[in-house]
Design a protein around this motif. Structure first.
Motif, PDB file in Angstrom:
ATOM      1  N   GLY A 179       0.790  -1.231   0.000  1.00 55.94           N
ATOM      2  CA  GLY A 179       0.000   0.000   0.000  1.00 55.94           C
ATOM      3  C   GLY A 179       0.825   1.286   0.000  1.00 55.94           C
ATOM      4  N   GLU A 180       0.105   2.409   0.289  1.00 55.61           N
ATOM      5  CA  GLU A 180       0.689   3.747   0.196  1.00 55.61           C
ATOM      6  C   GLU A 180       1.316   4.178   1.515  1.00 55.61           C
ATOM      7  N   GLN A 181       2.162   5.207   1.427  1.00 60.69           N
ATOM      8  CA  GLN A 181       2.719   5.806   2.657  1.00 60.69           C
ATOM      9  C   GLN A 181       1.610   6.507   3.451  1.00 60.69           C
ATOM     10  N   GLN A 182       1.661   6.373   4.791  1.00 56.85           N
ATOM     11  CA  GLN A 182       0.694   7.058   5.648  1.00 56.85           C
ATOM     12  C   GLN A 182       1.448   7.925   6.641  1.00 56.85           C
ATOM     13  N   ASN A 183       0.835   9.051   7.016  1.00 59.79           N
ATOM     14  CA  ASN A 183       1.443   9.855   8.079  1.00 59.79           C
ATOM     15  C   ASN A 183       0.727   9.575   9.384  1.00 59.79           C
ATOM     16  N   ILE A 184       1.476   9.227  10.410  1.00 60.44           N
ATOM     17  CA  ILE A 184       0.880   8.802  11.680  1.00 60.44           C
ATOM     18  C   ILE A 184       1.426   9.684  12.801  1.00 60.44           C
TER      19      ILE A 184
END
Ligand code: HAM
Length: 429
Positions: A408-413
């Motif tokens: 999947g895609e990069q996520q900002n957490i």
């Protein structure tokens, strides 16, 4: 590299790429032995030479030509241990822990040393995991030893590739009667025996049964059979063992020529063999040694045990493609930080993650570097995710979580939610 800076022939480094497989193997065995009630003993690698001569036997290949023996600065003759049984016997005697019929179920792991001709599966420093049981004389414990190795082969996924060979050597009296008959028979054929067998006939005649020479093997077809000389006690003992293996459904073959290369055995002897490794096919071997403790100066104490060769079993796992996928990956997440402030925040964040996810395998990029170089290293590490801390992430108190293996895609957490997020990604081992 100059010759003096090489490892000794037949003694191998176990490099970091290999170590996870060793740890997996040793951990699997140790865990299994815990469940069967065996306790670990650690003995020195060096012992007085006398110990091995008296236990393994003066007229064996090991003692005659394979030991690493040297004089120390006191003038004592010392030997690097060629196997583990002798030291266990010495230790239980020295510490009195088998006295009064006390049962001891021991195991050990470590390097052993034999000056053999190195080849695939045969080394001069090799590693064994061994078990020794003292003060149990029935076939039930012999069966337990075999049953637990059978379970181990199951855990490792190699059951189909190993075969159990069994024999009984009888009591020492029965063996002495058989030895006389064998010597009488072989003496009639002495001219046709190979040179090694002629020598063994005089020193250790049972070992002639082990010969690899076709002419001698042909003579042995008509030789007296050990089974015909078994005493009643050993026969009943052997039947008891077979009945128990049958009860669990463990297949075996009786090999009347199985005599083993060490002198201390009586009654049960066994070997687990495979045809997947070429010439060095015995992966685990042992048997009963009811006379050994007494022979070493103790009270009569029955004993039984075995040892498995770790190198051979590791080779088998590799050859059969049974190396678990999970041990190939050694890093779960790789933290990339860009700039001094991000590095400091990243270090603190990493320690927080280690508190919250104690088994997380987290590697921090060391030595700074550009985006490109840090990502390259993250990818090469084998990690599932790169954690990214740059100026934007710092401002938002977030971390970029970038999947590296196409998930999947990069996520900002948010920093506070990072541990929970990683736990749901199932990155922990
Ligand atoms: P062993 O048959 O000499 O028995 O060795 C046990 C196992 O250690 C062998 O089956 C093999 O897997 C491994 N091994 C032996 N020599 C080498 C070598 N040069 N290179 C690699 N692997 C090797 C004993 O040592 C007895 N102490 C076993 C025992 C314990 N019997 C009763 N209790």
């Amino acid at each position: 590299m100059s010759k003096s800076l090489q490892a000794i022939r037949g003694m191998n480094d176990i490099l970091p790429d290999q170590s996870p497989l060793w740890r997996y193997f040793e951990g699997t065995v140790a865990g299994l032995l815990d469940t069967y009630g065996y306790r670990q003993i650690r003995t020195p690698i060096v012992e007085f030479t006398e110990l091995f001569k008296r236990s393994i036997g003066e007229v064996t290949d090991i003692v005659e030509k394979e030991m690493y023996t040297f004089e120390d600065r006191n003038g004592d003759s010392l030997t690097l241990r060629p196997e583990g049984t002798a030291a266990c016997v010495r230790a239980v005697l020295e510490h009195g822990i088998s006295g009064g019929g006390q049962v001891q179920k021991l195991w050990y792991v470590g390097p052993m040393f034999r000056h053999e001709r190195p080849q695939k599966g045969r080394y001069r420093q090799f590693h064994q995991i061994g078990l020794e049981v003292f003060n149990l004389e029935g076939p039930d414990i012999d069966a337990e030893l075999i049953v637990l190795t059978w379970r181990l082969w199951g855990l490792l996924g190699i059951r189909d590739a190993v075969k159990l060979e069994l024999n009984s050597l009888g009591t020492s009296e029965a063996r002495a009667r058989y030895r006389d008959a064998l010597v009488e028979f072989l003496t009639q054929h002495i001219a046709v025996l190979d040179e090694d067998s002629q020598r063994r006939l005089k020193t250790n005649p049972l070992r002639v049964l082990d010969t690899k020479h076709p002419e001698t093997q042909a003579i042995l077809v008509d030789a007296p059979k050990l089974a015909d000389y078994l005493d009643e006690e050993s026969r009943v003992h052997f039947e008891g063992l077979k009945a128990r293996l049958d009860a669990v459904g463990i297949p075996y073959v009786i090999n009347p020529k199985l005599v083993r290369g060490l002198d201390y055995y009586s009654k049960t002897v066994f070997e687990w063999v495979t045809d997947k490794l070429g010439a060095q096919g015995t992966v685990c071997a042992g048997g009963r040694y009811d006379g050994l403790v007494e022979q070493m100066g103790g009270k009569p104490t029955p004993g039984v045990g075995f040892a498995m060769g770790i190198e051979r079993l590791i080779l088998m796992l590799e050859t059969l493609g049974k190396v678990p996928e999970s041990i190939a990956r050694q890093v779960d997440v790789y933290l990339c930080a860009f700039g001094e402030a991000a590095e400091l925040a990243g270090l603190a964040l990493a320690e927080r993650l280690r508190d919250e996810l104690p088994t997380l395998r987290l590697q921090i990029n060391a030595g700074a570097g550009s985006f490109k170089s840090q990502f390259k290293k993250a990818d090469k590490s084998g990690a599932l995710f790169a954690l990214i801390l740059g100026d934007d992430e710092m401002a938002a108190r977030q971390v970029g979580v970038k999947p590296l293996r196409g998930q999947g895609e990069q996520q900002n957490i948010a920093w506070d939610a990072l541990a929970e997020h990683l736990a749901t990604c199932a990155v922990q081992a």
